[in-house]
Design an enzyme around this catalytic site. Structure first.
Site, PDB file in Angstrom:
ATOM      1  CB  SER A 105      -0.894   0.001   1.235  1.00  0.00           C
ATOM      2  OG  SER A 105      -1.517   1.263   1.420  1.00  0.00           O
ATOM      3  CE1 TYR A 128      -7.682   4.004  -1.813  1.00  0.00           C
ATOM      4  CE2 TYR A 128      -5.652   3.754  -0.548  1.00  0.00           C
ATOM      5  CZ  TYR A 128      -6.953   3.354  -0.843  1.00  0.00           C
ATOM      6  OH  TYR A 128      -7.510   2.312  -0.148  1.00  0.00           O
ATOM      7  CB  THR A 154      -7.381   1.843  -4.904  1.00  0.00           C
ATOM      8  OG1 THR A 154      -6.528   0.786  -4.448  1.00  0.00           O
ATOM      9  CG2 THR A 154      -8.760   1.664  -4.285  1.00  0.00           C
ATOM     10  CE  LYS A 231      -7.713  -3.989  -3.573  1.00  0.00           C
ATOM     11  NZ  LYS A 231      -8.781  -3.216  -2.897  1.00  0.00           N
ATOM     12  CG  HIS A 255     -12.091  -0.885  -0.676  1.00  0.00           C
ATOM     13  ND1 HIS A 255     -11.467  -0.058  -1.569  1.00  0.00           N
ATOM     14  CD2 HIS A 255     -11.456  -0.677   0.511  1.00  0.00           C
ATOM     15  CE1 HIS A 255     -10.510   0.624  -0.956  1.00  0.00           C
ATOM     16  NE2 HIS A 255     -10.486   0.261   0.314  1.00  0.00           N
TER      17      HIS A 255
END
Length: 358
Positions: A105, A128, A154, A231, A255
């Site tokens: 992440s 993100y 994402t 994603k 999610h």
């Protein structure tokens, strides 16, 4: 007696502080989505074939050119140090011991370079889309230099959904845990606790860019040669657009039940997406993987592999790197057994005909 993944869940719930457990385990809205993907997989039964030579089953496969020992990877999850002080380093060591893919992440609690230094398997970086693009570009450049092999954007979180447990707990990151790879100025809100508010949601409102569209992918494509993965796709329409925009793989995901309440469960969305892309990009099913049979079901539905999420954090909370390794071994052992009993000597042997609905 061998442990199941649910044994690690029980241990993690007992060991972690209640607000941390709620942050990791909770969902959005009514929390209806926490169970729907699991229920969707449980509605599927396996249709085994007999008299097939399964004396040497081959569970190995590849994703975006990286060989894997099984069609299994670790989903991107932020702040592994919430579960164990070694954080992502422990997870990377465990994944590397078996060559499993780890998706790191952008909000990892350990530096990208530190993680790469201890990883023995392939690494992908999850992103993100922030209002400020410079921190994103900095992460991409660092990932490229450290040997990460793909970017995972994402796309189901233009804002963070209302998560009642975090609001009730006034959840904020504990002191000493931070997003190690992002400018601290960008992350200030995540540490600001306030009664009746989620610091994570407040941070997202301040920093996430909710105005991006498909055309912004071209901007990202121009700035890296790494493969691009999206994603959070749940419809055939978006899957078709992704192919048109040159995306290399899709993660079919809701999610973990933490974004759109009442959305289509990812296993139910997978067949229409597989039909839409028709092999033009690779597909990964994310969420609710709790047994090796779930991997087989996902392959039958059209996935090339699966991502496992929360069970990795359960193993991490249980016993650090050893716990994560045990979770991965359990899934791989179960999948190997299912392959033999299904009459599937390799991953190419799984097709839609291998499942039925209850």
């Amino acid at each position: 007696m061998e442990s199941t993944l649910y044994d690690y869940e029980t241990a993690a719930r007992e060991r972690l502080p209640r607000p941390v457990w709620d942050f990791l385990a909770g969902g959005s809205g009514t929390e209806s989505m926490l169970n729907t993907s699991r229920e969707a997989l449980d509605r599927l039964t396996l249709r085994p074939r007999c008299l097939v030579d399964v004396s040497d089953c081959r569970p190995d496969t590849s994703l975006l050119g990286s060989p894997l020992p099984a069609p299994l990877g670790i989903a991107p999850m932020a702040y592994h140090q919430l579960a164990h002080s070694d954080g992502e380093l422990a997870t990377a060591r465990a994944a590397g011991a078996s060559g499993t893919l780890l998706t790191v992440s952008m909000f990892a609690s350990r530096a990208l370079e530190e993680i790469a230094a201890v990883a023995g398997g392939p690494l992908w970086l999850q992103l993100y889309w922030l209002r400020r693009r410079e921190p994103m570009l900095d992460l991409i450049r660092r990932a490229e230099r450290a040997g990460y092999r793909a970017l995972v954007l994402t796309v189901d979180a233009p804002r963070i959904a209302h998560r009642p447990r975090d609001v009730r707990n006034g959840f904020a990151l504990p002191a000493g845990i931070r997003a190690a790879n992002v400018d601290p100025a960008v992350m200030t809100a995540t540490h600001s606790a306030a009664a009746g508010q989620s610091a994570i949601a407040r941070h997202a409102r301040e920093q996430f860019d909710s105005s991006i569209t498909w055309k912004d992918l071209a901007w990202l494509r121009e700035r890296t040669e790494l493969p691009l993965v999206l994603k959070g796709v749940l419809t055939a329409e978006d899957a078709e657009l992704a192919v048109q925009y040159g995306v290399d793989a899709l993660v079919v995901s809701n999610h973990g039940g933490r974004q759109l309440d009442f959305a289509t469960p990812a296993p139910d969305a997978l067949p229409e997406i597989a039909d839409a892309v028709a092999g033009r990009c690779q597909l990964i099913l994310d969420g609710a993987i709790r047994h090796g049979a779930d991997i087989a079901k996902a392959l039958c539905l059209g996935a090339d592999a699966v991502f496992v999420g929360r069970p990795v954090l359960w193993g991490l909370a249980h016993s650090g790197s050893d716990g994560v390794a045990a979770v991965l071994r359990t899934l791989m052992r179960e999948f190997d057994e299912v392959m033999a009993l299904m009459g599937a000597p390799d991953v190419q042997a799984f097709h839609r005909s291998g499942i039925a609905r209850k």
